[in-house]
Scaffold this motif. Structure first.
Motif, short mmCIF file in Angstrom:
data_model
loop_
_atom_site.label_atom_id
_atom_site.label_comp_id
_atom_site.label_asym_id
_atom_site.label_seq_id
_atom_site.Cartn_x
_atom_site.Cartn_y
_atom_site.Cartn_z
N VAL A 29 40.80 60.25 33.71
CA VAL A 29 40.56 59.65 35.02
C VAL A 29 39.98 60.72 35.93
O VAL A 29 40.64 61.70 36.25
CB VAL A 29 41.85 59.06 35.63
CG1 VAL A 29 41.59 58.49 37.01
CG2 VAL A 29 42.45 58.02 34.71
N LYS A 30 38.73 60.52 36.33
CA LYS A 30 38.03 61.50 37.16
C LYS A 30 38.26 61.20 38.64
O LYS A 30 38.31 60.04 39.04
CB LYS A 30 36.53 61.44 36.87
CG LYS A 30 36.16 61.87 35.48
CD LYS A 30 34.67 61.67 35.26
CE LYS A 30 34.23 62.14 33.91
NZ LYS A 30 34.91 61.55 32.79
N PRO A 31 38.34 62.24 39.47
CA PRO A 31 38.39 62.02 40.91
C PRO A 31 37.12 61.31 41.37
O PRO A 31 36.04 61.49 40.78
CB PRO A 31 38.46 63.43 41.50
CG PRO A 31 38.94 64.30 40.39
CD PRO A 31 38.45 63.66 39.13
N MET A 38 28.35 62.39 39.17
CA MET A 38 27.75 61.87 37.94
C MET A 38 26.68 60.82 38.24
O MET A 38 25.62 60.80 37.61
CB MET A 38 28.84 61.25 37.06
CG MET A 38 29.82 62.26 36.50
SD MET A 38 31.28 61.48 35.76
CE MET A 38 30.53 60.45 34.52
N LEU A 39 26.96 59.96 39.20
CA LEU A 39 25.99 58.92 39.56
C LEU A 39 24.71 59.54 40.11
O LEU A 39 23.60 59.10 39.78
CB LEU A 39 26.60 57.96 40.57
CG LEU A 39 27.76 57.11 40.03
CD1 LEU A 39 28.42 56.34 41.18
CD2 LEU A 39 27.30 56.17 38.94
N HIS A 40 24.85 60.58 40.93
CA HIS A 40 23.66 61.26 41.47
C HIS A 40 22.88 61.97 40.37
O HIS A 40 21.66 61.94 40.36
CB HIS A 40 24.04 62.23 42.59
CG HIS A 40 24.09 61.56 43.91
ND1 HIS A 40 22.97 61.22 44.63
CD2 HIS A 40 25.14 61.12 44.63
CE1 HIS A 40 23.31 60.62 45.74
NE2 HIS A 40 24.63 60.54 45.77
N ILE A 47 23.49 55.16 46.25
CA ILE A 47 24.84 55.74 46.18
C ILE A 47 24.92 56.84 47.24
O ILE A 47 24.06 57.71 47.29
CB ILE A 47 25.11 56.35 44.78
CG1 ILE A 47 24.97 55.30 43.69
CG2 ILE A 47 26.47 57.02 44.73
CD1 ILE A 47 25.98 54.19 43.76
N PRO A 48 25.95 56.83 48.09
CA PRO A 48 26.05 57.88 49.11
C PRO A 48 26.25 59.25 48.47
O PRO A 48 26.81 59.37 47.38
CB PRO A 48 27.30 57.50 49.91
CG PRO A 48 27.80 56.23 49.37
CD PRO A 48 27.04 55.87 48.15
N LEU A 49 25.79 60.26 49.16
CA LEU A 49 25.97 61.65 48.71
C LEU A 49 27.39 62.08 49.03
O LEU A 49 27.88 61.90 50.15
CB LEU A 49 24.98 62.56 49.42
CG LEU A 49 25.13 64.05 49.13
CD1 LEU A 49 24.80 64.34 47.66
CD2 LEU A 49 24.23 64.86 50.04
N VAL A 120 27.99 54.69 34.32
CA VAL A 120 29.29 55.32 34.02
C VAL A 120 29.94 54.74 32.77
O VAL A 120 30.45 55.47 31.93
CB VAL A 120 30.25 55.21 35.23
CG1 VAL A 120 31.63 55.70 34.87
CG2 VAL A 120 29.70 56.01 36.41
N PHE A 121 29.93 53.42 32.64
CA PHE A 121 30.71 52.80 31.57
C PHE A 121 29.90 52.44 30.32
O PHE A 121 30.37 52.61 29.22
CB PHE A 121 31.43 51.56 32.09
CG PHE A 121 32.42 51.90 33.17
CD1 PHE A 121 33.62 52.51 32.86
CD2 PHE A 121 32.13 51.64 34.49
CE1 PHE A 121 34.53 52.84 33.85
CE2 PHE A 121 33.03 51.97 35.49
CZ PHE A 121 34.23 52.58 35.16
#
Length: 125
Positions: A29-31, A38-40, A47-49, A120-121
């Protein structure tokens, strides 16, 4: 529970979005801030920075201790439960968005969430 507020970044001279929450502490489980990174890295749009994220304070005072109570034998009737470990966590995003009811359409939010989910998934990154 999560508390949110708008704060002011003195160095960058702009408003930021601040959240305080209790995050799960468990293998795999990542913070939330790590997920934003990861998304960036995956070039996911809309996606917000994430400006910064961290666990707050010392583990002794800012992490749930319920599991210790149940392991100690003091639990009523020898009750054995698996309780999650939660850690007090802070996240700062550079985007202060609109209130949910100010959006005129579902389109942009759905696309962004679908892209994030896929990255991510589905792709397993």
């Amino acid at each position: 529970s999560t508390r949110t507020s708008v704060a002011y970044d003195l160095e960058r001279k702009k408003r930021v979005f601040l959240t305080d929450s209790w995050r799960y502490v468990a293998d795999g489980v990542k913070p939330e801030g790590k997920v934003y990174q990861m998304l960036h890295q995956g070039n996911v749009k809309d996606i917000p920075l994430c400006v910064d994220f961290c666990d707050v304070g010392e583990v002794r005072y800012h992490q749930t201790q319920t599991r210790l109570f149940f392991r100690s034998g003091f639990a009523p009737g020898g009750l054995k439960l698996s309780t999650p470990v939660l850690r007090y966590h802070r996240l700062i995003l550079d985007t202060v968005g609109k209130k949910f009811d100010e959006f005129s359409t579902e389109g942009p939010r759905c696309v962004s969430r679908c892209e994030a989910y896929h990255y991510v998934f589905i792709s397993g990154r």
